[in-house]
Scaffold this motif. Structure first.
Motif, PDB file in Angstrom:
ATOM      1  N   UNK A  94      -3.566  32.593  -7.959  1.00 41.47           N
ATOM      2  CA  UNK A  94      -3.221  33.800  -8.726  1.00 41.47           C
ATOM      3  C   UNK A  94      -1.837  33.732  -9.368  1.00 41.47           C
ATOM      4  N   UNK A  95      -0.894  33.077  -8.723  1.00 46.00           N
ATOM      5  CA  UNK A  95       0.481  33.040  -9.228  1.00 46.00           C
ATOM      6  C   UNK A  95       0.744  31.873 -10.183  1.00 46.00           C
ATOM      7  N   UNK A  96      -0.276  31.109 -10.487  1.00 39.25           N
ATOM      8  CA  UNK A  96      -0.106  29.944 -11.358  1.00 39.25           C
ATOM      9  C   UNK A  96      -0.361  30.304 -12.818  1.00 39.25           C
ATOM     10  N   UNK A  97       0.381  29.672 -13.690  1.00 36.57           N
ATOM     11  CA  UNK A  97       0.097  29.730 -15.120  1.00 36.57           C
ATOM     12  C   UNK A  97      -1.149  28.880 -15.335  1.00 36.57           C
ATOM     13  N   UNK A  98      -2.002  29.258 -16.256  1.00 36.96           N
ATOM     14  CA  UNK A  98      -3.199  28.464 -16.558  1.00 36.96           C
ATOM     15  C   UNK A  98      -3.073  27.844 -17.941  1.00 36.96           C
ATOM     16  N   UNK A  99      -3.618  26.634 -18.065  1.00 39.12           N
ATOM     17  CA  UNK A  99      -3.556  25.907 -19.328  1.00 39.12           C
ATOM     18  C   UNK A  99      -4.882  25.190 -19.532  1.00 39.12           C
ATOM     19  N   UNK A 100      -5.296  25.098 -20.799  1.00 38.92           N
ATOM     20  CA  UNK A 100      -6.515  24.368 -21.148  1.00 38.92           C
ATOM     21  C   UNK A 100      -6.118  23.125 -21.933  1.00 38.92           C
ATOM     22  N   UNK A 101      -6.432  21.957 -21.385  1.00 42.49           N
ATOM     23  CA  UNK A 101      -6.125  20.684 -22.029  1.00 42.49           C
ATOM     24  C   UNK A 101      -7.422  20.002 -22.444  1.00 42.49           C
ATOM     25  N   UNK A 102      -7.313  19.145 -23.432  1.00 44.72           N
ATOM     26  CA  UNK A 102      -8.441  18.299 -23.842  1.00 44.72           C
ATOM     27  C   UNK A 102      -7.964  16.859 -23.788  1.00 44.72           C
ATOM     28  N   UNK A 103      -8.774  16.009 -23.166  1.00 43.11           N
ATOM     29  CA  UNK A 103      -8.502  14.572 -23.161  1.00 43.11           C
ATOM     30  C   UNK A 103      -9.637  13.906 -23.935  1.00 43.11           C
ATOM     31  N   UNK A 104      -9.279  13.310 -25.054  1.00 47.85           N
ATOM     32  CA  UNK A 104     -10.247  12.597 -25.872  1.00 47.85           C
ATOM     33  C   UNK A 104     -10.103  11.102 -25.680  1.00 47.85           C
ATOM     34  N   UNK A 105     -11.205  10.433 -25.423  1.00 48.13           N
ATOM     35  CA  UNK A 105     -11.220   8.977 -25.318  1.00 48.13           C
ATOM     36  C   UNK A 105     -12.065   8.453 -26.464  1.00 48.13           C
ATOM     37  N   UNK A 106     -11.551   7.426 -27.117  1.00 45.16           N
ATOM     38  CA  UNK A 106     -12.250   6.879 -28.278  1.00 45.16           C
ATOM     39  C   UNK A 106     -12.346   5.371 -28.205  1.00 45.16           C
TER      40      UNK A 106
END
Length: 124
Positions: A94-106
């Motif tokens: 609950x006390x954490x900041x949330x982040x959405x990351x994308x990892x693209x492999x090509x």
């Protein structure tokens, strides 16, 4: 027996996971699945006290765009809803900041080009 597509996806996810670990993130859960969708990897960035929800994408070629560019608005909405379910079931974050990351492999998974986009999109 797994399909070739699933085997490739698993390999890409494992490469992304290893890459993120090497860059200081700690695994919380892999392949978090709900009725609403799946989050490939959930990690903790202890330095930033941030919970990181990661979408992993793989493209053998980039004729139709990069792997990272395939996370459209519909996919983002599904990831956000799934992350909300995770957070409801895990109040310890609950006390954490949330982040959405994308990892693209090509390209070739033996020597992939890895594109890590931190904070790739935000919740509305």
């Amino acid at each position: 027996m797994f399909s070739l597509k699933r085997q490739t996806g698993n390999k890409a996810e494992n490469l992304a996971l290893q890459y993120l670990k090497e860059n200081g993130l700690e695994l919380i859960q892999q392949n978090y699945l709900t009725k609403l969708g799946e989050i490939d990897v959930i990690m903790l960035d202890k330095l930033e006290q941030t919970l990181v929800f990661v979408e992993v994408r793989y493209r053998a070629n980039t004729h139709f765009g990069s792997a990272s560019n395939t996370v459209d608005n519909a996919k983002q909405a599904k990831l956000i809803r799934t992350a909300e379910v995770f957070l409801q079931k895990h109040p310890e974050y609950d006390d954490f900041i949330c982040r959405f990351d994308v990892v693209g492999l090509e390209f070739d998974l033996k020597y992939p080009k890895i594109d890590w986009i931190k904070d790739a999109f935000e919740t509305p």
